[in-house]
Design a protein around this motif. Structure first.
Motif, short mmCIF file in Angstrom:
data_model
loop_
_atom_site.label_atom_id
_atom_site.label_comp_id
_atom_site.label_asym_id
_atom_site.label_seq_id
_atom_site.Cartn_x
_atom_site.Cartn_y
_atom_site.Cartn_z
N PHE A 186 0.82 -1.21 0.00
CA PHE A 186 0.00 0.00 0.00
C PHE A 186 0.85 1.26 0.00
CE2 PHE A 186 -2.67 3.22 2.13
CZ PHE A 186 -3.76 3.21 1.26
N LEU A 187 0.44 2.20 -0.83
CA LEU A 187 1.12 3.49 -0.95
C LEU A 187 0.07 4.46 -1.46
CD1 LEU A 187 4.11 4.50 -0.63
CD2 LEU A 187 4.28 4.29 -3.12
N ALA A 188 -0.14 5.58 -0.77
CA ALA A 188 -1.27 6.45 -1.10
C ALA A 188 -0.85 7.88 -1.40
CB ALA A 188 -2.29 6.45 0.03
N GLY A 189 -1.75 8.58 -2.10
CA GLY A 189 -1.62 10.01 -2.29
C GLY A 189 -0.37 10.44 -3.02
N GLU A 190 0.31 11.43 -2.48
CA GLU A 190 1.48 12.02 -3.13
C GLU A 190 2.61 11.00 -3.31
OE1 GLU A 190 1.60 14.80 -4.50
OE2 GLU A 190 -0.09 15.93 -3.66
N GLU A 191 2.75 10.09 -2.36
CA GLU A 191 3.82 9.08 -2.48
C GLU A 191 3.55 8.15 -3.66
OE1 GLU A 191 3.73 7.46 1.48
OE2 GLU A 191 5.51 8.60 2.04
N PHE A 192 2.29 7.79 -3.87
CA PHE A 192 1.94 6.96 -5.02
C PHE A 192 2.11 7.75 -6.31
CE2 PHE A 192 -1.61 4.92 -7.62
CZ PHE A 192 -0.81 3.88 -8.07
N ASP A 193 1.81 9.03 -6.28
CA ASP A 193 2.01 9.90 -7.44
C ASP A 193 3.48 9.89 -7.85
OD1 ASP A 193 1.74 11.79 -9.43
OD2 ASP A 193 0.84 13.31 -8.15
N ALA A 194 4.37 10.05 -6.88
CA ALA A 194 5.81 10.04 -7.17
C ALA A 194 6.26 8.67 -7.68
CB ALA A 194 6.59 10.42 -5.90
N PHE A 195 5.72 7.61 -7.10
CA PHE A 195 6.05 6.25 -7.54
C PHE A 195 5.71 6.06 -9.01
CE2 PHE A 195 4.25 2.05 -8.44
CZ PHE A 195 5.35 1.23 -8.21
N ILE A 196 4.53 6.51 -9.43
CA ILE A 196 4.13 6.33 -10.82
C ILE A 196 5.07 7.07 -11.76
CG2 ILE A 196 2.36 6.97 -12.52
CD1 ILE A 196 0.24 6.06 -10.62
N GLY A 197 5.47 8.30 -11.38
CA GLY A 197 6.40 9.04 -12.23
C GLY A 197 7.71 8.30 -12.42
N GLU A 198 8.25 7.75 -11.34
CA GLU A 198 9.50 7.00 -11.42
C GLU A 198 9.30 5.68 -12.18
OE1 GLU A 198 10.11 6.88 -7.27
OE2 GLU A 198 11.22 8.76 -7.20
N GLU A 199 8.12 5.08 -12.01
CA GLU A 199 7.80 3.84 -12.69
C GLU A 199 7.79 4.01 -14.20
OE1 GLU A 199 7.63 1.11 -11.23
OE2 GLU A 199 6.03 -0.20 -11.88
N ILE A 200 7.21 5.11 -14.66
CA ILE A 200 7.13 5.37 -16.10
C ILE A 200 8.53 5.46 -16.70
CG2 ILE A 200 6.50 7.13 -17.80
CD1 ILE A 200 4.04 7.72 -15.94
N THR A 201 9.42 6.17 -16.05
CA THR A 201 10.79 6.28 -16.54
C THR A 201 11.48 4.92 -16.57
OG1 THR A 201 10.98 8.54 -15.70
CG2 THR A 201 13.03 7.36 -16.13
N SER A 202 11.30 4.13 -15.51
CA SER A 202 11.94 2.81 -15.43
C SER A 202 11.44 1.88 -16.52
CB SER A 202 11.68 2.18 -14.06
OG SER A 202 12.28 2.93 -13.03
N VAL A 203 10.12 1.86 -16.74
CA VAL A 203 9.55 0.97 -17.74
C VAL A 203 9.98 1.39 -19.14
CG1 VAL A 203 7.38 0.23 -18.81
CG2 VAL A 203 7.61 0.22 -16.33
N GLN A 204 10.02 2.67 -19.41
CA GLN A 204 10.50 3.13 -20.71
C GLN A 204 11.91 2.60 -20.97
OE1 GLN A 204 10.07 7.35 -20.11
NE2 GLN A 204 8.10 7.45 -21.17
N ASN A 205 12.77 2.68 -19.96
CA ASN A 205 14.14 2.20 -20.12
C ASN A 205 14.20 0.70 -20.35
OD1 ASN A 205 15.18 4.78 -19.76
ND2 ASN A 205 15.44 4.54 -17.54
N VAL A 206 13.39 -0.06 -19.60
CA VAL A 206 13.39 -1.51 -19.73
C VAL A 206 12.85 -1.93 -21.10
CG1 VAL A 206 12.37 -3.65 -18.87
CG2 VAL A 206 13.26 -1.97 -17.26
N LEU A 207 11.78 -1.30 -21.56
CA LEU A 207 11.20 -1.65 -22.86
C LEU A 207 12.20 -1.39 -23.99
CD1 LEU A 207 7.54 -0.35 -22.47
CD2 LEU A 207 8.30 -2.72 -22.51
N ARG A 208 12.95 -0.31 -23.88
CA ARG A 208 14.00 -0.05 -24.88
C ARG A 208 15.09 -1.09 -24.77
NH1 ARG A 208 12.86 5.57 -23.86
NH2 ARG A 208 14.35 5.58 -22.14
N ASP A 209 15.45 -1.46 -23.55
CA ASP A 209 16.54 -2.39 -23.35
C ASP A 209 16.25 -3.77 -23.91
OD1 ASP A 209 19.17 -2.70 -22.13
OD2 ASP A 209 18.21 -4.10 -20.77
#
Length: 333
Positions: A305-328
Motif C-alpha cells: 500500500f502506498l497512497a496520495g502524493e507518495e503513489f504519485d511520485a512512484f508512478i512518475g518514477e515507474e514510467i521512466t523505469s519501464v521506458q528504459n526496460v522496454l528499450r533495453d
C-alpha cells in the motif's frame, strides 16, 4: 543492463523488488467512517484477469465494510488498459470513479503509443503486488523453465507464449528471460512469438485448448488450474518461492531476473482536491480493514500500500523505469 535484473518495476526500480510500504497523502487525514456515494470502479480489461480480480475484491471489501456499499464494477477492455484509460481521461467531474491500473498499463501506454497517459490521471493508491508464473499445459514436453527458454532460443517463433497485453508485465518477463539467455535485444522481436490477450480468461483458454505452448501471468490467474493439474508451473518471478506452487524462482533456475507486478487505483485527472482527499481517505480506511486483509490473504497478494502524493511520485518514477526496460529488451525504440 548489468548484473541481476530486479524489477518491481518502480521507485527503487532496478535494484529491488517492491517491499510493503505504508503511506498517506500528507494533505489529507483518514476519518473513521469515510464513504463516497455512487462509487464506480472501472476495470480496464476483460473479465477473468488480475485487474478484474482486483477490482472485484476491492468492491467486495467495500460492500462488507459498508464504506461504499453498492459500488459498481464496469469492464472496459482493450489495448492493455489504454482504452479504459482514454475513457477515464475524457471524464469530467469524475470524482466518484476509480480505475484499476498497474505495471501492465505503464508498458501498454508506451507500446501502443497511447495519447492518454497515466500522467493525465490522479493517482490514489497502490494496493498490491503479485509474482508472475510461467506455466505450460500438463501434457507439455517442457519439464523446466530452462527447457522452454532453450527451445525458444533454438527455434524462435515456433514456440508460442501467451500472456497479457503487449508491453505489459508478462511480455516484459518473456523478453527479459530471452535477453538473459543470450538473445540480443535487436533480435527479440524476431525470436519471441508472444500472443497477447486483454484478459486472463482468454490466455487460459488458449493454454488449455493447446493453441499456445506456454503462458505467463499473475499467479492468481493460473493457480486453480495448476492446483488441478491442468497446467504445470515451471517458475515464479519473485525473490522467493510461493507457498502452494511447486516451482523454483527464476533466480534458482539460473536467470538473473526478478519481476513483481503491482496494481493500484487512479481517478480522473480533473477531480477537485476535496474529491481526491475523499478517495484517498476511503481507500486508506479500507486498507486497514480486516475485510481487505482477508481479500489479500485469499488471493495471495502482497500488501504494498502506498497512497496520495507518495503513489504519485512512484508512478512518475515507474514510467521512466519501464521506458528504459522496454528499450533495453527491444519492445520500443
Amino acid at each position: 543492463m548489468r548484473g541481476p535484473i530486479r524489477l518491481a518495476i518502480g521507485a527503487m526500480a532496478l535494484t529491488a523488488v517492491l517491499t510493503a510500504c505504508g503511506g498517506d497523502d500528507g494533505d489529507s487525514t483518514t476519518d473513521s467512517g469515510s464513504s463516497v456515494d455512487d462509487l464506480s470502479i472501472m476495470v480496464p480489461a476483460d473479465p477473468g484477469g488480475g485487474w478484474d480480480q482486483t477490482g472485484r475484491a476491492f468492491q467486495k471489501a467495500l460492500d462488507e465494510t459498508g464504506l461504499a456499499s453498492g459500488a459498481e464494477v464496469t469492464n472496459v477492455g482493450g489495448a492493455g488498459g489504454t482504452v479504459g484509460l482514454a475513457q477515464l481521461a475524457n471524464q469530467r467531474g469524475g470524482g466518484t470513479t476509480l480505475m484499476v491500473t498497474g505495471l501492465v498499463m505503464v508498458g501498454a501506454v508506451e507500446t501502443n503509443q497511447s495519447q492518454a497517459r497515466l500522467e493525465d490521471t490522479t493517482p490514489i493508491a497502490r494496493l498490491t503486488s503479485e509474482d508472475l508464473i510461467v506455466v505450460v499445459p500438463a501434457e507439455s514436453p517442457y519439464q523446466t523453465v530452462n527447457d522452454l527458454v532453450d527451445d525458444i532460443v533454438a527455434t524462435g517463433k515456433d514456440v508460442a507464449v501467451t500472456g497479457g497485453s503487449a508491453g505489459g508485465a508478462d511480455h516484459i518477463l518473456a523478453g527479459l528471460l530471452l535477453k538473459d539467455a543470450g538473445v540480443p535485444a535487436e533480435e527479440l522481436i524476431d525470436t519471441l512469438n508472444y500472443i497477447a490477450y486483454s484478459g486472463g480468461g482468454e490466455s487460459l483458454a488458449a493454454l488449455l485448448g493447446g493453441q499456445v505452448d506456454a503462458g505467463i501471468s499473475g499467479i492468481g490467474e493460473y493457480s486453480e488450474q495448476v492446483a488441478a493439474g491442468e497446467l504445470r508451473a515451471l517458475a515464479v518471478s519473485g525473490p522467493e518461492r510461493v507457498d502452494g506452487i511447486d516451482a523454483p524462482t527464476l533466480t534458482e533456475a539460473g536467470y538473473d531476473v526478478e519481476l513483481t507486478n503491482w496494481r493500484g487505483l487512479v481517478a480522473a485527472g480533473d477531480i477537485s482536491d476535496e474529491d481526491r482527499a475523499a478517495l484517498v481517505d476511503l481507500v486508506t480506511e479500507l486498507h486497514e480493514s480486516e475485510e481487505w486483509k482477508a481479500e489479500l490473504d485469499r488471493a495471495g497478494w502482497g500488501d504494498t500500500f502506498l497512497a496520495g502524493e507518495e503513489f504519485d511520485a512512484f508512478i512518475g518514477e515507474e514510467i521512466t523505469s519501464v521506458q528504459n526496460v522496454l528499450r533495453d529488451i527491444g519492445l520500443v525504440q
